[in-house]
Design a protein around this motif. Structure first.
Motif, PDB file in Angstrom:
ATOM      1  N   PRO A  13      43.253  36.835  53.021  1.00 28.24           N
ATOM      2  CA  PRO A  13      42.785  35.920  51.640  1.00 28.24           C
ATOM      3  C   PRO A  13      43.284  34.124  51.692  1.00 28.24           C
ATOM      4  O   PRO A  13      44.211  34.441  52.051  1.00 28.24           O
ATOM      5  CB  PRO A  13      43.494  36.645  50.194  1.00 28.24           C
ATOM      6  CG  PRO A  13      45.107  37.366  51.358  1.00 28.24           C
ATOM      7  CD  PRO A  13      44.403  38.002  53.102  1.00 28.24           C
ATOM      8  N   ARG A  37      38.449  33.478  55.277  1.00 28.69           N
ATOM      9  CA  ARG A  37      39.085  33.965  54.237  1.00 28.69           C
ATOM     10  C   ARG A  37      38.227  34.607  53.522  1.00 28.69           C
ATOM     11  O   ARG A  37      37.101  34.105  52.901  1.00 28.69           O
ATOM     12  CB  ARG A  37      40.238  33.003  53.422  1.00 28.69           C
ATOM     13  CG  ARG A  37      41.111  32.180  54.449  1.00 28.69           C
ATOM     14  CD  ARG A  37      41.683  31.312  53.769  1.00 28.69           C
ATOM     15  NE  ARG A  37      42.432  30.953  54.258  1.00 28.69           N
ATOM     16  CZ  ARG A  37      43.570  30.159  55.672  1.00 28.69           C
ATOM     17  NH1 ARG A  37      42.998  30.190  56.003  1.00 28.69           N
ATOM     18  NH2 ARG A  37      44.820  30.399  55.391  1.00 28.69           N
ATOM     19  N   PRO A  40      41.152  34.897  46.316  1.00 25.88           N
ATOM     20  CA  PRO A  40      42.816  35.761  46.190  1.00 25.88           C
ATOM     21  C   PRO A  40      42.011  37.073  45.016  1.00 25.88           C
ATOM     22  O   PRO A  40      41.297  37.681  44.597  1.00 25.88           O
ATOM     23  CB  PRO A  40      43.397  34.789  45.807  1.00 25.88           C
ATOM     24  CG  PRO A  40      43.350  34.111  46.332  1.00 25.88           C
ATOM     25  CD  PRO A  40      41.543  33.896  46.445  1.00 25.88           C
ATOM     26  N   THR A  41      43.280  38.674  45.167  1.00 25.18           N
ATOM     27  CA  THR A  41      43.160  39.219  44.212  1.00 25.18           C
ATOM     28  C   THR A  41      44.470  40.057  43.565  1.00 25.18           C
ATOM     29  O   THR A  41      45.291  40.096  43.985  1.00 25.18           O
ATOM     30  CB  THR A  41      41.538  40.337  45.067  1.00 25.18           C
ATOM     31  OG1 THR A  41      43.140  41.190  46.105  1.00 25.18           O
ATOM     32  CG2 THR A  41      40.563  40.592  44.953  1.00 25.18           C
ATOM     33  N   ARG A  74      44.936  42.243  55.506  1.00 25.29           N
ATOM     34  CA  ARG A  74      45.603  42.034  54.218  1.00 25.29           C
ATOM     35  C   ARG A  74      45.379  43.907  53.622  1.00 25.29           C
ATOM     36  O   ARG A  74      44.783  44.632  54.153  1.00 25.29           O
ATOM     37  CB  ARG A  74      44.679  41.174  53.020  1.00 25.29           C
ATOM     38  CG  ARG A  74      43.244  41.854  52.826  1.00 25.29           C
ATOM     39  CD  ARG A  74      41.969  41.403  52.088  1.00 25.29           C
ATOM     40  NE  ARG A  74      43.081  40.517  50.704  1.00 25.29           N
ATOM     41  CZ  ARG A  74      41.907  39.757  49.944  1.00 25.29           C
ATOM     42  NH1 ARG A  74      40.493  40.345  50.230  1.00 25.29           N
ATOM     43  NH2 ARG A  74      42.774  40.254  49.094  1.00 25.29           N
TER      44      ARG A  74
END
Length: 226
Positions: A13, A37, A40-41, A74
């Motif tokens: 991320p 990349r 983001p979450t 991730r």
């Protein structure tokens, strides 16, 4: 040529500032790291599965020509939608799965769990490792949420997270430290030397598995496996 011995692709991320550092520290001579990349979450699993699938396809497309193996660096999507990742990225390395493989190869039954997370997220990791058949002797977290904050964690903050729980840690066969956004290269070395037990982290496990797949020998700070 760069990466003549092997090229490792990595998907992380955008707010992960740690995994690249750890992987480069562990990379044997002639092995290169190539990173792209994702956004983001929030949470551990996607709410829009089709959008998740599309993003995996796009990131894979950016990496596949320069990678002999790819690490999906991730947790997001791996617990309930890992099949999607594996369908798109053949022979992918998923760090948590590599952790479990190492723990089993080491004959570990009892694990102490350390994370950089808040308690709720830490408990998710505890539940997951229990679901893999391990007994958890204890756990602790650093109370962090944001990826960059996690990546900014000093080495000895990680070290002391484990040492402040020494009674429960010593009941375990090994320590598992979660999160690819947490740089653990140095901390895992120090803890392994001082406690004399395996310290298995997601970043080290991911590199171990990636090197296995490309048939290159490397270092594994925190544990020894033949």
């Amino acid at each position: 040529m760069p990466g003549g011995r092997g090229r490792i692709g990595v998907i992380i991320p955008a707010n992960n500032a740690a995994m690249e550092y750890d992987l480069w520290k562990m990379a044997p001579e002639g092995v290169t790291i190539h990173v792209t990349r994702m956004k983001p979450t929030k949470g551990c699993e996607p709410t829009d599965v089709e959008a998740f699938k599309q993003e995996i396809k796009e990131t894979y497309y950016l990496l596949h020509e320069v990678s002999d193996v790819i690490i999906y660096g991730r947790t997001y999507g791996t617990h309930k939608h890992g099949n999607i990742i594996k369908e798109i990225i053949k022979d992918v390395v998923i760090p948590e799965e590599a952790v479990v493989e190492i723990l089993r190869k080491l004959g570990v039954k009892k694990v102490w769990v350390g994370t950089p997370y808040i308690k709720e997220r830490t408990l998710e990791e505890v539940s997951w490792i229990r679901s893999q058949g391990f007994e958890v002797t204890g756990f602790d977290g650093l109370g962090k949420i944001k990826g960059v904050d996690i990546s900014n964690t000093p080495v000895f903050t990680i070290y002391r997270l484990v040492k402040r729980n020494l009674e429960d840690v010593l009941k375990a066969d090994a320590v598992y430290i979660a999160c690819t956004a947490l740089s653990t290269f140095e901390a895992s070395q120090y803890l392994h030397e001082d406690l004399g037990m395996p310290i298995v982290t997601e970043n080290v496990a991911a590199m171990w598995k990636a090197l296995q797949k490309i048939k290159v020998k490397g270092i594994t700070p925190g544990f020894e496996l033949r």
